[in-house]
Design a protein around this motif. Structure first.
Motif, mmCIF file in Angstrom:
data_model
loop_
_atom_site.group_PDB
_atom_site.id
_atom_site.type_symbol
_atom_site.label_atom_id
_atom_site.label_comp_id
_atom_site.label_asym_id
_atom_site.label_seq_id
_atom_site.Cartn_x
_atom_site.Cartn_y
_atom_site.Cartn_z
ATOM 1 N N GLU A 172 0.962 3.970 -3.031
ATOM 2 C CA GLU A 172 0.694 5.399 -2.834
ATOM 3 C C GLU A 172 1.866 6.241 -3.328
ATOM 4 N N GLN A 173 3.090 5.771 -3.011
ATOM 5 C CA GLN A 173 4.283 6.494 -3.457
ATOM 6 C C GLN A 173 4.362 6.510 -4.974
ATOM 7 N N SER A 202 1.612 8.917 -6.469
ATOM 8 C CA SER A 202 1.977 10.319 -6.235
ATOM 9 C C SER A 202 3.132 10.740 -7.136
ATOM 10 N N GLU A 205 0.833 -1.212 0.000
ATOM 11 C CA GLU A 205 0.000 0.000 0.000
ATOM 12 C C GLU A 205 0.865 1.258 0.000
ATOM 13 N N GLN A 206 1.941 1.232 0.804
ATOM 14 C CA GLN A 206 2.818 2.398 0.866
ATOM 15 C C GLN A 206 3.505 2.642 -0.469
#
Length: 262
Positions: A171-172, A175, A167-168
């Motif tokens: 998201e990274q 973005s 998930e991290q």
């Protein structure tokens, strides 16, 4: 005792039956010698029947004892596979009750074994999916052995950590991708390399979120930011030179303002 009462009733039934047979034989006029032969035949029939019943019950007892031995052996194996304390059988109760209890215990442990193996398969399937996305090595566990409860717990916690990492990184990636697209538009640049095309053109879910890819993504963003900074610096210098030339050439303010729009 109930068994004694039933035995007495059986003897009484046998005496009554023999008395009826005796009356019939007398009425028919069968000689005494033949009556004795018939009585002997009745006795043999009864003995044969009783022998057959005794044999059947002995076979039942043998079957139950054999089943108890098989269940104990299977329980020893299941306790070892499930990493439980060594099995200790209770010697209390009848043979029938012992066999029933042991069989029930075997079924309980077999279900535990099936459940653990099924959960292991489910965890490994999730692990494969996450490893494909994150390009990481799968969790090390013996697929052939029955996992312990501690093994399954460690596996679940490992997958929870991987899910969080996914998930991290996702998201990274999203973005950073948005920033890269904006910078490319600003720089009037199209994605050239296969990696840049994967980043800009492919679906978000199709991008491999490996550490190398995330690092390459950050590196691409830094390159684009550096290019923009360099372009801005060149533009600033050129504007300064233009302004200086305007002053030297005494260009009117109106002409300067119309050019400054560009």
């Amino acid at each position: 005792a109930l068994s004694e009462i039933l035995a007495a009733e059986t003897v009484s039934c046998l005496n009554q039956a023999m008395a009826v047979l005796q009356d019939i034989w007398d009425e028919i006029g069968i000689p005494e010698k033949q009556q004795l032969e018939r009585t002997e035949a009745v006795k043999k029939h009864i003995e044969s029947l009783l022998d057959m019943m005794i044999s059947e019950e002995k076979n039942l007892k043998e079957y139950l004892l054999n089943s108890i031995a098989v269940c104990r052996k299977e329980l020893d194996t299941l306790h070892r596979e499930l990493q439980l304390a060594p099995f200790e059988a209770e010697e209390q109760g009848t043979i029938l009750q012992m066999e029933k209890d042991l069989r029930a215990r075997v079924q309980v442990l077999l279900k535990q074994k099936r459940d653990r193996k099924q959960e292991l398969e489910n965890l490994q399937e999730r692990d494969r999916d996450l490893c494909d996305i994150l390009c990481t090595a799968p969790f090390r566990i013996d697929s052939n052995a029955v996992p312990s409860l501690e093994d399954l717990d460690r596996y679940r916690r490992h997958l929870a950590s991987l899910s969080t990492e996914k998930e991290q990184r996702q998201e990274q990636f999203v973005s950073t991708k948005q920033q890269i697209i904006l910078l490319m538009e600003e720089l009037d640049r199209s994605p050239d390399t296969s990696f840049e095309q994967d980043v800009v053109c492919k679906d978000d879910e199709a991008f491999c979120l490996s550490e190398d890819n995330i690092a390459a993504l950050q590196n691409l963003l830094q390159q684009l930011e550096a290019q923009r900074s360099q372009n801005e610096a060149v533009c600033t210098e050129l504007r300064s030179r233009i302004a200086l030339l305007w002053e030297r050439l005494q260009v009117p303010v109106e002409e300067r303002e119309s050019s400054a729009v560009h």
